[in-house]
Write an enzyme that holds these catalytic residues in place. Sequence first.
Site, PDB file in Angstrom:
ATOM      1  N   ASN A 207       2.556 -24.694 -18.976  1.00 50.08           N
ATOM      2  CA  ASN A 207       2.156 -23.813 -20.083  1.00 50.08           C
ATOM      3  C   ASN A 207       3.391 -23.804 -20.927  1.00 50.08           C
ATOM      4  O   ASN A 207       4.421 -23.034 -20.468  1.00 50.08           O
ATOM      5  CB  ASN A 207       1.503 -22.272 -19.387  1.00 50.08           C
ATOM      6  CG  ASN A 207       1.531 -21.311 -20.581  1.00 50.08           C
ATOM      7  OD1 ASN A 207       1.562 -21.716 -21.699  1.00 50.08           O
ATOM      8  ND2 ASN A 207       1.557 -20.115 -20.088  1.00 50.08           N
ATOM      9  N   TRP A 208       3.231 -24.349 -22.138  1.00 52.85           N
ATOM     10  CA  TRP A 208       4.471 -24.163 -22.903  1.00 52.85           C
ATOM     11  C   TRP A 208       4.664 -22.958 -23.515  1.00 52.85           C
ATOM     12  O   TRP A 208       5.519 -22.591 -24.514  1.00 52.85           O
ATOM     13  CB  TRP A 208       4.276 -25.414 -23.853  1.00 52.85           C
ATOM     14  CG  TRP A 208       4.303 -26.900 -23.346  1.00 52.85           C
ATOM     15  CD1 TRP A 208       4.535 -27.134 -21.785  1.00 52.85           C
ATOM     16  CD2 TRP A 208       4.193 -28.040 -23.781  1.00 52.85           C
ATOM     17  NE1 TRP A 208       4.328 -28.418 -21.920  1.00 52.85           N
ATOM     18  CE2 TRP A 208       4.266 -29.063 -22.856  1.00 52.85           C
ATOM     19  CE3 TRP A 208       4.122 -28.384 -25.162  1.00 52.85           C
ATOM     20  CZ2 TRP A 208       4.197 -30.403 -23.139  1.00 52.85           C
ATOM     21  CZ3 TRP A 208       3.855 -29.822 -25.588  1.00 52.85           C
ATOM     22  CH2 TRP A 208       3.759 -31.021 -24.343  1.00 52.85           C
ATOM     23  N   LYS A 209       3.680 -22.159 -23.644  1.00 54.70           N
ATOM     24  CA  LYS A 209       3.703 -21.043 -24.491  1.00 54.70           C
ATOM     25  C   LYS A 209       4.046 -21.276 -25.937  1.00 54.70           C
ATOM     26  O   LYS A 209       3.526 -22.187 -26.382  1.00 54.70           O
ATOM     27  CB  LYS A 209       4.600 -20.082 -23.969  1.00 54.70           C
ATOM     28  CG  LYS A 209       4.565 -19.717 -22.353  1.00 54.70           C
ATOM     29  CD  LYS A 209       5.184 -18.714 -21.573  1.00 54.70           C
ATOM     30  CE  LYS A 209       4.712 -18.739 -20.214  1.00 54.70           C
ATOM     31  NZ  LYS A 209       5.388 -17.614 -19.522  1.00 54.70           N
TER      32      LYS A 209
ATOM     33  N   SER B 136       7.662 -18.157 -12.344  1.00 53.94           N
ATOM     34  CA  SER B 136       9.074 -18.747 -11.895  1.00 53.94           C
ATOM     35  C   SER B 136       9.057 -19.841 -10.790  1.00 53.94           C
ATOM     36  O   SER B 136       9.840 -19.819  -9.808  1.00 53.94           O
ATOM     37  CB  SER B 136       9.911 -17.639 -11.356  1.00 53.94           C
ATOM     38  OG  SER B 136      10.125 -16.743 -12.623  1.00 53.94           O
TER      39      SER B 136
ATOM     40  N   GLU C  88      -0.764 -15.080 -10.785  1.00 52.63           N
ATOM     41  CA  GLU C  88       0.227 -15.048 -11.615  1.00 52.63           C
ATOM     42  C   GLU C  88       1.035 -13.421 -11.369  1.00 52.63           C
ATOM     43  O   GLU C  88       0.487 -12.700 -12.158  1.00 52.63           O
ATOM     44  CB  GLU C  88       0.287 -15.424 -12.708  1.00 52.63           C
ATOM     45  CG  GLU C  88       0.013 -16.780 -12.964  1.00 52.63           C
ATOM     46  CD  GLU C  88       0.738 -17.443 -14.284  1.00 52.63           C
ATOM     47  OE1 GLU C  88       1.499 -18.446 -14.165  1.00 52.63           O
ATOM     48  OE2 GLU C  88       0.604 -16.770 -15.293  1.00 52.63           O
TER      49      GLU C  88
ATOM     50  N   GLU D 196       0.525 -12.455 -20.420  1.00 53.16           N
ATOM     51  CA  GLU D 196       1.061 -12.128 -21.857  1.00 53.16           C
ATOM     52  C   GLU D 196       0.088 -11.593 -22.739  1.00 53.16           C
ATOM     53  O   GLU D 196       0.112 -10.493 -23.622  1.00 53.16           O
ATOM     54  CB  GLU D 196       1.889 -13.238 -22.275  1.00 53.16           C
ATOM     55  CG  GLU D 196       3.460 -13.309 -21.499  1.00 53.16           C
ATOM     56  CD  GLU D 196       3.886 -14.559 -21.326  1.00 53.16           C
ATOM     57  OE1 GLU D 196       3.564 -15.497 -21.848  1.00 53.16           O
ATOM     58  OE2 GLU D 196       4.802 -14.865 -20.517  1.00 53.16           O
TER      59      GLU D 196
ATOM     60  N   GLY E 175       8.754 -15.369 -15.652  1.00 56.13           N
ATOM     61  CA  GLY E 175       9.879 -15.514 -16.692  1.00 56.13           C
ATOM     62  C   GLY E 175      11.117 -14.751 -16.236  1.00 56.13           C
ATOM     63  O   GLY E 175      11.988 -14.600 -17.195  1.00 56.13           O
TER      64      GLY E 175
ATOM     65  N   GLY F 170       5.559 -22.195 -16.208  1.00 52.95           N
ATOM     66  CA  GLY F 170       6.178 -21.732 -17.683  1.00 52.95           C
ATOM     67  C   GLY F 170       7.470 -22.464 -18.066  1.00 52.95           C
ATOM     68  O   GLY F 170       7.536 -23.557 -18.477  1.00 52.95           O
ATOM     69  N   GLY F 171       8.478 -21.578 -18.026  1.00 54.00           N
ATOM     70  CA  GLY F 171       9.680 -22.392 -18.477  1.00 54.00           C
ATOM     71  C   GLY F 171       9.987 -23.648 -17.903  1.00 54.00           C
ATOM     72  O   GLY F 171      10.541 -24.370 -18.795  1.00 54.00           O
TER      73      GLY F 171
ATOM     74  N   HIS G 165      -4.157 -14.901 -19.237  1.00 54.67           N
ATOM     75  CA  HIS G 165      -2.578 -14.795 -19.115  1.00 54.67           C
ATOM     76  C   HIS G 165      -2.195 -13.393 -19.057  1.00 54.67           C
ATOM     77  O   HIS G 165      -2.519 -12.704 -20.105  1.00 54.67           O
ATOM     78  CB  HIS G 165      -1.913 -15.916 -19.711  1.00 54.67           C
ATOM     79  CG  HIS G 165      -0.542 -16.162 -19.265  1.00 54.67           C
ATOM     80  ND1 HIS G 165       0.358 -15.140 -19.695  1.00 54.67           N
ATOM     81  CD2 HIS G 165      -0.059 -17.043 -18.670  1.00 54.67           C
ATOM     82  CE1 HIS G 165       1.470 -15.608 -19.207  1.00 54.67           C
ATOM     83  NE2 HIS G 165       1.473 -16.812 -18.523  1.00 54.67           N
TER      84      HIS G 165
HETATM   85  P1  PGA Z   1       7.398 -18.862 -15.953  1.00 54.84           P
HETATM   86  O1  PGA Z   1       5.800 -18.765 -16.591  1.00 54.84           O
HETATM   87  O2  PGA Z   1       7.016 -20.212 -15.002  1.00 54.84           O
HETATM   88  O3  PGA Z   1       8.208 -19.303 -16.917  1.00 54.84           O
HETATM   89  O4  PGA Z   1       7.665 -17.596 -14.970  1.00 54.84           O
HETATM   90  C1  PGA Z   1       4.860 -18.843 -15.709  1.00 54.84           C
HETATM   91  C2  PGA Z   1       3.447 -18.508 -16.607  1.00 54.84           C
HETATM   92  O5  PGA Z   1       3.476 -17.639 -17.473  1.00 54.84           O
HETATM   93  O6  PGA Z   1       2.469 -19.043 -16.538  1.00 54.84           O
END
Ligand code: PGA
Length: 258
Positions: free
Chosen positions: A13-15, A217, A171, A101, A177, A238-239, A99
């Site tokens: 997930n590149w956000k 993470s 999640e 966010e 993050g 994510g990251g 998600h």
């Molecule tokens: P993260 O994000 O790996 O940066 O913690 C995961 C996500 O939000 O899908």
Amino acid sequence: MIPDLRRPLIVGNWKMNNTVAESIKLVTALKHLLVDSPHIDVAVAPPFTALYSVSVALSDTNMSLAAQNMFWEEDGAFTGEISGAFLKDVGCEMVLVGHSERRNLFGETDKMVNQKLQAALKSDLIPIVCVGENLAQREKDSTLDVIEAQMRVAFSDVAMHDFEKMVLAYEPVWAIGTGKNATPQQAGEVHHFMRTWLMKHYDAPTANRIRILYGGSVKPENAPALMKETHVDGLLVGGASLDSDSFAKIVKFEERMS
Ligand code: PGA
């Protein structure tokens, strides 16, 4: 993970990261790094603006394209929104729904998550439905109640034949993050709870076919231990998915499994 029943799925997930040029660069590097991973399903979720270009770049691979969000209406006066048909049009096979966010920063409710996943199914997209508790809820020991409530509303009125097409993701919000991942045991406990919920509301064969991803993470170092858990069938990253080497190492978690 039970490989014969559920093929592992790793989603990046590149956000809100990567221009079109940066997206193509990243996906081109990934293509080279992942040529020898045909037994793992891999998907990337670039921002809307890069979906089409990434779709073209992925056309000679087995990697899938996912969107990060969608709206439930088919068309009309909904300024700034994107429909399921538009996502199909640019080559998406999957879409993230709910998600944390989206829930926390943009006010998405469980009811909206339900509307979005129903619309995704109608558009022949695979919804990756995210659930998870925040830190206060975990500290109050209400994690499983929160997950149950999110699942109950999100999956209301979803027929069994549709359910089979879905992917679920656990999640924990406190792990996203933050560099603080859930331990494999913590993830395993919630995934087991989710699988049991599916068995109760659908049936065992259906529940056993559904993939439940862990996200929060995920890094090359913790991926093998997380994937060792029986009910962890994949990862939502994510990251670490923004760096081709780290993401490829996560996809190749089996090489570092003891
Ligand atoms: P993260 O994000 O790996 O940066 O913690 C995961 C996500 O939000 O899908």
